[in-house]
Enzyme design. Structure first.
Site, PDB file in Angstrom:
ATOM      1  CD  GLU A  10      -3.646   3.778   5.106  1.00  0.00           C
ATOM      2  OE1 GLU A  10      -3.062   2.906   5.802  1.00  0.00           O
ATOM      3  OE2 GLU A  10      -3.090   4.321   4.128  1.00  0.00           O
ATOM      4  CB  SER A  30       0.052  -0.488   1.844  1.00  0.00           C
ATOM      5  OG  SER A  30      -0.562   0.751   2.039  1.00  0.00           O
ATOM      6  CG  ASP A  40      -3.736   2.385   1.427  1.00  0.00           C
ATOM      7  OD1 ASP A  40      -2.508   2.197   1.513  1.00  0.00           O
ATOM      8  OD2 ASP A  40      -4.239   3.314   0.779  1.00  0.00           O
ATOM      9  CD  GLU A  53      -3.562   2.703  -2.462  1.00  0.00           C
ATOM     10  OE1 GLU A  53      -2.719   3.446  -1.933  1.00  0.00           O
ATOM     11  OE2 GLU A  53      -3.452   1.463  -2.476  1.00  0.00           O
TER      12      GLU A  53
END
Length: 141
Positions: A10, A30, A40, A53
């Site tokens: 991420e 998240s 995310d 996401e």
């Protein structure tokens, strides 16, 4: 995916989007830090806004629950962003899908296989507007 690996990929996506000129933020923890389901990553460049996401895998198919995808679409709609599922397989780049373009299993989960990501996914440069894809049927003789 382990939390450490998930956090790392991420952060990688956030840094790449930042480098491509997007204002970007990662939703901390998240899905677990709040009762509200958050994507995310949120990213925008003044013209285009994404709620993403992000998932990664060593090579196995990536699965998202129907609830995760519904929450992503709900948030994106209310926020004014485009919902995207971002997938990254080891030793590959990021590929992105609109949730409606993903395979839905009989159990209502969403699945992205590595070969599907490589053949049908939108790559990072296309997502950020650095390149565009032209289909063969778009050419006129």
């Amino acid at each position: 995916m382990s939390h450490a690996k998930g956090d790392r990929v991420e952060r990688e996506l956030v840094n790449r989007l930042d480098g491509a000129g997007f204002a970007v933020m990662r939703a901390p923890a998240s899905g677990s830090a709040t009762e509200r389901e958050l994507p995310d990553v949120l990213a925008g460049n003044g013209d285009t806004f994404y709620a993403i996401e992000a998932k990664s895998s060593s090579g196995n198919p990536i699965y998202l629950t129907g609830e995760e995808v519904e929450a992503l679409v709900f948030f994106a709609r209310n926020f004014g962003a485009k919902p995207r599922i971002g997938v990254r397989f080891d030793r590959e780049d990021w590929y992105f899908f609109h949730p409606g373009d993903c395979y839905v299993t009989d159990g209502g989960n969403y699945r992205v296989k590595k070969e599907t990501a490589l053949s049908d996914g939108i790559d990072f440069d296309e997502l950020t507007g650095q390149t565009s894809r032209t289909q063969l049927d778009e050419y006129e003789d």
